[in-house]
Motif scaffolding. Structure first.
Motif, PDB file in Angstrom:
ATOM      1  N   TYR A 110      43.498  76.751 -65.224  1.00 18.07           N
ATOM      2  CA  TYR A 110      43.501  75.966 -64.987  1.00 18.07           C
ATOM      3  C   TYR A 110      42.450  74.493 -65.822  1.00 18.07           C
ATOM      4  O   TYR A 110      41.961  73.906 -65.023  1.00 18.07           O
TER       5      TYR A 110
ATOM      6  N   PRO B  56      40.526  68.325 -60.912  1.00 17.44           N
ATOM      7  CA  PRO B  56      40.782  70.203 -60.328  1.00 17.44           C
ATOM      8  C   PRO B  56      42.194  69.799 -60.478  1.00 17.44           C
ATOM      9  O   PRO B  56      43.719  69.235 -59.887  1.00 17.44           O
TER      10      PRO B  56
ATOM     11  N   ARG C 168      47.557  73.215 -55.229  1.00 15.25           N
ATOM     12  CA  ARG C 168      46.309  72.719 -55.768  1.00 15.25           C
ATOM     13  C   ARG C 168      48.071  72.043 -56.372  1.00 15.25           C
ATOM     14  O   ARG C 168      48.122  71.154 -57.536  1.00 15.25           O
TER      15      ARG C 168
ATOM     16  N   GLU D 282      47.003  68.350 -64.958  1.00 19.35           N
ATOM     17  CA  GLU D 282      45.986  67.244 -65.025  1.00 19.35           C
ATOM     18  C   GLU D 282      46.109  66.322 -64.321  1.00 19.35           C
ATOM     19  O   GLU D 282      46.432  65.268 -64.335  1.00 19.35           O
TER      20      GLU D 282
ATOM     21  N   ARG E  14      50.525  73.747 -66.989  1.00 14.60           N
ATOM     22  CA  ARG E  14      49.245  73.108 -66.396  1.00 14.60           C
ATOM     23  C   ARG E  14      48.993  71.357 -66.336  1.00 14.60           C
ATOM     24  O   ARG E  14      49.567  70.748 -66.564  1.00 14.60           O
TER      25      ARG E  14
END
Length: 413
Positions: free
Chosen positions: A289, A352, A59, A237, A235
Motif C-alpha cells: 500500500y 489511503p 480500500r 493511490e 497500487r
C-alpha cells in the motif's frame, strides 16, 4: 498434515460442507448465496485478517458501478448491471448507507470524443440509459467541471462496502474464522479438501471455494491446480479533496480501452468527502500500500512471470505517466485539473491507497473479465477486481451455484 477421511453420511468426517477461503465481499457473498439457496449447508469462511473486507473491498472508492464500460455479454457487463440494482436494494433493506448519485463521463480533448460516443453505444447495448451532454450542459450537473462533451449515467451510486460485507457475514449464518491464514491444502479426489491454517488448525470440507483476492493464484497452486495466470498487484493511490464543495457527485474521464483502469476520477463518497484517484502503479508486494512496502519473495514472483515484462513493454508509455503522477503531486494535480480546473496542489490531501488484484496471462494479456474456474472439489475465483464489489451478489450466486452442484455430486450415493 491430517488426511481427509471417507464418510458414509453427509457431514461425517468433515468440519463443513463448503469452505470459503477469503473474507472479502466476494467470499462473503458466496457464503450468503449458498446458505440462502441451500439452507442447512454448513459453510465456514477463513479470513487471514482480524476482520472482513480489509483489502480490495475496504480500500476502493465505494462506487456502485452502472456497467457502462464493460464488453456487452461479458460477465462484468451482465453482473455489474444486475449487481448495481441488487446492491442498492440490499443496502436499502439492511439500512446500509448508500446513494444513487449518477455520474458524468467527461471528454476534455477532441481525441476522446469518438471513445465517448462509443461508450454511449456500449451503454445502450448493456441496457443502461445515458444522456449525452454538450459543453454548456456540464455545469448544470457539476458547476466546476469543464469538458468538450459528456455523458450522464443515472444509475451510478456509492455505498459503504465494508458495511455490506459485515451484513453479508452476519446474514449468511456461516461460521467466520478471522486470523485464519491458509498455509497448506490437501485435496483427495472423491473425499474432499483439508486445509491447515497458520495456527495449525485443520479443517476438512467436501468443497473448497477460493476467493482469496490478492492471493487467489497462490491458493490455487497450494491446491495443486495450475491457474494459468498470476496476480500482478497494482497500487491505486488516492487523494482527498480539501474543498469537497467543488464536486457534487461522481466525475470520470473517458477511459483508455487498452488499459483496464478507469483513470483518475472524482468521487463524492457516502461520508460527504471527495476522493480523487486512483493513480495506478505496480505494487512491490501483494499488499503493497506504499512504496516502502516491499516483499522480496512476492516481488520476485511478479518479476519472474513473463506476462509482467510483456505488460511493461506493451504499456510502458501509459505506465510512465502513472509513475510520474505517483512521484509528483504537481503532475497528479495537473491531471486532475483537466476535469476540475479550480483545484490546486494544496487542495489534495493524501488518502489511503488500495491494491488491485489483476490477473495477467503469460503472454501479457490483462484478463478483462471475471474469471472463475473449477477443479476437483474446488471453485477458484481468479480475477475479480472492479467492478466486483458492485457485482458481488450475482458473482456470489454463480460461485455458490457451482459449489452446490459440486457438493451434490460429491455426496450423491
Amino acid at each position: 498434515m491430517a488426511q481427509v477421511r471417507t464418510a458414509s453420511a453427509r457431514g461425517a468426517g468433515h468440519d463443513c460442507d463448503v469452505l470459503v477461503v477469503g473474507g472479502g465481499i466476494v467470499g462473503l457473498s458466496t457464503a450468503y448465496a449458498i446458505t440462502r439457496a441451500a439452507p442447512g449447508t454448513r459453510v465456514t469462511v477463513l479470513e487471514k485478517e482480524p476482520g472482513p473486507a480489509r483489502h480490495q473491498t475496504g480500500r476502493n472508492s465505494g462506487v456502485i458501478h452502472s456497467g457502462v464500460y464493460y464488453r456487452p455479454g461479458s460477465l462484468k457487463a451482465r453482473y455489474a448491471v444486475r449487481g448495481a440494482a441488487e446492491m442498492v436494494k440490499f443496502c436499502a433493506e439492511y439500512g446500509i448507507p448508500h446513494a444513487v448519485t449518477g455520474k458524468l463521463i467527461v471528454a476534455t480533448e477532441r481525441a476522446e470524443l469518438p471513445r465517448l460516443h462509443a461508450l454511449v453505444q456500449r451503454a445502450r447495448e448493456n441496457g443502461i440509459p445515458v444522456r449525452e451532454l454538450g459543453a454548456a450542459q456540464i455545469p448544470e450537473h457539476e458547476p466546476e467541471v469543464r469538458g468538450l462533451a459528456a455523458i450522464h449515467v443515472g444509475t451510478t451510486g456509492v455505498c459503504d462496502y465494508v458495511a455490506v460485507a459485515r451484513q453479508l457475514a452476519h446474514a449468511s449464518g456461516a461460521e467466520i474464522r478471522y486470523g485464519a491464514e491458509v498455509r497448506h491444502v490437501d485435496r483427495r479426489p472423491g473425499l474432499g479438501v483439508a486445509v491447515r491454517t497458520r495456527s495449525g488448525d485443520v479443517l476438512r470440507a467436501r468443497v473448497m471455494v477460493n476467493c482469496a483476492g490478492l492471493h487467489c493464484d497462490e491458493i490455487a497452486r497450494l491446491t495443486g491446480d495450475d491457474p494459468g495466470m498470476r496476480i500482478v498487484p497494482f497500487r491505486g493511490e488516492y487523494y482527498e479533496l480539501a474543498r469537497p464543495e467543488l464536486v457534487r457527485g461522481l466525475v470520470y474521464p473517458v477511459p483508455d480501452p487498452a488499459f483496464p483502469f478507469l483513470g483518475v476520477h472524482l468521487t463524492r463518497g457516502i461520508d460527504g468527502g471527495v476522493h480523487i484517484g486512483p493513480n495506478a502503479v505496480p505494487a512491490l508486494a501483494r499488499e503493497g500500500y506504499g512504496w516502502g512496502v516491499v516483499r522480496p519473495r512476492e516481488l520476485g514472483g511478479t518479476l519472474a512471470w513473463p506476462g509482467s515484462w510483456r505488460i511493461a513493454r506493451r504499456h510502458w508509455r501509459y505506465g510512465a505517466g502513472e509513475l510520474r503522477r505517483s512521484l509528483s503531486k504537481a503532475a497528479f494535480t495537473t491531471a486532475v485539473r483537466r476535469l476540475l480546473p479550480a483545484v490546486t496542489e494544496d487542495d489534495l490531501v493524501a488518502a489511503p491507497a488500495g491494491v488491485r488484484a489483476q490477473a495477467v496471462l503469460a503472454d501479457g494479456t490483462l484478463v478483462d473479465d471475471f474469471l472463475i474456474r473449477e477443479a476437483a472439489h474446488t471453485v477458484h475465483v481468479l480475477n475479480a477486481p472492479s467492478p466486483a464489489a458492485t457485482a458481488s451478489l450475482p458473482i456470489g450466486r454463480e460461485v455458490g451455484r457451482r459449489a452446490l452442484a459440486m457438493l451434490e455430486e460429491v455426496v450423491r450415493p
